[in-house]
Write a protein that holds these residues in place. Structure first.
Motif, PDB file in Angstrom:
ATOM      1  N   ARG A 188       3.946  34.283 -43.395  1.00  0.00           N
ATOM      2  CA  ARG A 188       4.460  35.587 -43.786  1.00  0.00           C
ATOM      3  C   ARG A 188       5.896  35.404 -44.224  1.00  0.00           C
ATOM      4  O   ARG A 188       6.698  34.836 -43.473  1.00  0.00           O
ATOM      5  CB  ARG A 188       4.385  36.569 -42.617  1.00  0.00           C
ATOM      6  CG  ARG A 188       5.082  37.898 -42.853  1.00  0.00           C
ATOM      7  CD  ARG A 188       4.291  38.779 -43.813  1.00  0.00           C
ATOM      8  NE  ARG A 188       4.814  40.129 -43.816  1.00  0.00           N
ATOM      9  CZ  ARG A 188       5.633  40.586 -44.757  1.00  0.00           C
ATOM     10  NH1 ARG A 188       6.014  39.819 -45.754  1.00  0.00           N
ATOM     11  NH2 ARG A 188       6.066  41.822 -44.705  1.00  0.00           N
ATOM     12  N   LYS A 189       6.247  35.898 -45.397  1.00  0.00           N
ATOM     13  CA  LYS A 189       7.567  35.686 -45.993  1.00  0.00           C
ATOM     14  C   LYS A 189       7.853  34.186 -46.000  1.00  0.00           C
ATOM     15  O   LYS A 189       7.138  33.448 -46.656  1.00  0.00           O
ATOM     16  CB  LYS A 189       8.638  36.487 -45.254  1.00  0.00           C
ATOM     17  CG  LYS A 189       8.488  37.988 -45.378  1.00  0.00           C
ATOM     18  CD  LYS A 189       9.652  38.712 -44.718  1.00  0.00           C
ATOM     19  CE  LYS A 189       9.506  40.207 -44.840  1.00  0.00           C
ATOM     20  NZ  LYS A 189      10.622  40.904 -44.195  1.00  0.00           N
ATOM     21  N   THR A 190       8.860  33.717 -45.275  1.00  0.00           N
ATOM     22  CA  THR A 190       9.112  32.266 -45.253  1.00  0.00           C
ATOM     23  C   THR A 190       8.755  31.656 -43.902  1.00  0.00           C
ATOM     24  O   THR A 190       9.130  30.527 -43.616  1.00  0.00           O
ATOM     25  CB  THR A 190      10.594  31.971 -45.574  1.00  0.00           C
ATOM     26  OG1 THR A 190      11.417  32.651 -44.634  1.00  0.00           O
ATOM     27  CG2 THR A 190      10.942  32.421 -46.975  1.00  0.00           C
ATOM     28  N   SER A 191       8.039  32.392 -43.067  1.00  0.00           N
ATOM     29  CA  SER A 191       7.657  31.893 -41.743  1.00  0.00           C
ATOM     30  C   SER A 191       6.291  31.221 -41.791  1.00  0.00           C
ATOM     31  O   SER A 191       5.394  31.675 -42.494  1.00  0.00           O
ATOM     32  CB  SER A 191       7.595  33.041 -40.738  1.00  0.00           C
ATOM     33  OG  SER A 191       8.838  33.660 -40.610  1.00  0.00           O
ATOM     34  N   GLY A 200      10.998  29.106 -39.598  1.00  0.00           N
ATOM     35  CA  GLY A 200      11.360  29.803 -40.822  1.00  0.00           C
ATOM     36  C   GLY A 200      11.401  31.304 -40.655  1.00  0.00           C
ATOM     37  O   GLY A 200      10.765  31.877 -39.776  1.00  0.00           O
ATOM     38  N   GLY A 201      12.173  31.945 -41.518  1.00  0.00           N
ATOM     39  CA  GLY A 201      12.228  33.396 -41.541  1.00  0.00           C
ATOM     40  C   GLY A 201      12.895  33.995 -40.327  1.00  0.00           C
ATOM     41  O   GLY A 201      13.567  33.326 -39.550  1.00  0.00           O
ATOM     42  N   GLN A 222       7.958  36.038 -38.314  1.00  0.00           N
ATOM     43  CA  GLN A 222       7.292  35.126 -37.396  1.00  0.00           C
ATOM     44  C   GLN A 222       6.184  35.831 -36.618  1.00  0.00           C
ATOM     45  O   GLN A 222       5.114  35.258 -36.407  1.00  0.00           O
ATOM     46  CB  GLN A 222       8.311  34.506 -36.435  1.00  0.00           C
ATOM     47  CG  GLN A 222       9.235  33.515 -37.100  1.00  0.00           C
ATOM     48  CD  GLN A 222      10.221  32.878 -36.149  1.00  0.00           C
ATOM     49  OE1 GLN A 222      10.314  33.262 -34.978  1.00  0.00           O
ATOM     50  NE2 GLN A 222      10.968  31.905 -36.631  1.00  0.00           N
ATOM     51  N   VAL A 223       6.413  37.075 -36.233  1.00  0.00           N
ATOM     52  CA  VAL A 223       5.393  37.847 -35.515  1.00  0.00           C
ATOM     53  C   VAL A 223       4.146  37.996 -36.386  1.00  0.00           C
ATOM     54  O   VAL A 223       3.015  37.781 -35.927  1.00  0.00           O
ATOM     55  CB  VAL A 223       5.938  39.233 -35.096  1.00  0.00           C
ATOM     56  CG1 VAL A 223       4.809  40.157 -34.675  1.00  0.00           C
ATOM     57  CG2 VAL A 223       6.947  39.085 -33.980  1.00  0.00           C
ATOM     58  N   ASP A 224       4.338  38.359 -37.662  1.00  0.00           N
ATOM     59  CA  ASP A 224       3.197  38.533 -38.559  1.00  0.00           C
ATOM     60  C   ASP A 224       2.489  37.209 -38.841  1.00  0.00           C
ATOM     61  O   ASP A 224       1.267  37.169 -38.979  1.00  0.00           O
ATOM     62  CB  ASP A 224       3.650  39.187 -39.859  1.00  0.00           C
ATOM     63  CG  ASP A 224       4.047  40.647 -39.681  1.00  0.00           C
ATOM     64  OD1 ASP A 224       3.613  41.250 -38.678  1.00  0.00           O
ATOM     65  OD2 ASP A 224       4.766  41.176 -40.540  1.00  0.00           O
ATOM     66  N   ALA A 225       3.249  36.122 -38.918  1.00  0.00           N
ATOM     67  CA  ALA A 225       2.647  34.810 -39.137  1.00  0.00           C
ATOM     68  C   ALA A 225       1.797  34.406 -37.934  1.00  0.00           C
ATOM     69  O   ALA A 225       0.687  33.871 -38.079  1.00  0.00           O
ATOM     70  CB  ALA A 225       3.734  33.764 -39.397  1.00  0.00           C
ATOM     71  N   ILE A 226       2.289  34.680 -36.735  1.00  0.00           N
ATOM     72  CA  ILE A 226       1.539  34.369 -35.511  1.00  0.00           C
ATOM     73  C   ILE A 226       0.258  35.192 -35.453  1.00  0.00           C
ATOM     74  O   ILE A 226      -0.807  34.682 -35.102  1.00  0.00           O
ATOM     75  CB  ILE A 226       2.417  34.618 -34.268  1.00  0.00           C
ATOM     76  CG1 ILE A 226       3.510  33.558 -34.174  1.00  0.00           C
ATOM     77  CG2 ILE A 226       1.583  34.634 -32.999  1.00  0.00           C
ATOM     78  CD1 ILE A 226       4.569  33.829 -33.120  1.00  0.00           C
TER      79      ILE A 226
END
Length: 128
Positions: free
Chosen positions: A10-13, A67-68, A73-77
């Motif tokens: 997500r974004k840069t994460s 990253g990010g 990071q929450v959305d990437a997780i």
């Protein structure tokens, strides 16, 4: 030991999620989930895929994220956990997909252009 893997972005994460059978412990970059995200209210949404399939207490999650900012990071997780659950059991896809938990959010920050203050913000116009 069996484990299930999912990558979330997500974004840069970028988050790498490893789900192992266990009691529900969640560790992010070697730190407990609550300690890593502190008082961030949005952080609880990262564990939404586990709640949707009633697997909160069946898996331990070991997550590395980089990253990010914290929100990205929450959305990437969240995406990583959802993908790992589908890797564990493909039938869970039917519960996760309608909730939008398997969709990667493609929005990125627009680059800054020359002659502009930001990506689109132009210098203030002066008639005289």
């Amino acid at each position: 030991m069996e484990q299930y893997y999912g990558t979330g972005r997500r974004k840069t994460s970028v988050a790498r999620v490893f789900l192992r059978p266990g009691s529900g412990k969640v560790e992010v970059n070697g730190v407990a989930f609550a300690d890593y995200f502190g008082g961030l209210v949005k952080a609880v949404s990262a564990l939404e895929p586990l709640r949707r399939v009633d697997a909160s207490n069946r898996f331990d999650a070991y997550i590395t994220v980089e990253g990010g900012g914290k929100a990205g990071q929450v959305d990437a997780i969240q995406l990583g956990i959802a993908r790992a659950l589908v890797n564990y059991n493909g039938d869970l896809r039917a519960k996760l997909k309608p909730a939008g938990l398997l969709s990667r959010d493609p929005r990125e920050v627009e680059r800054k252009k020359y002659g502009k203050h930001k990506a689109r913000r132009a210098p203030q116009y002066s008639k005289r």
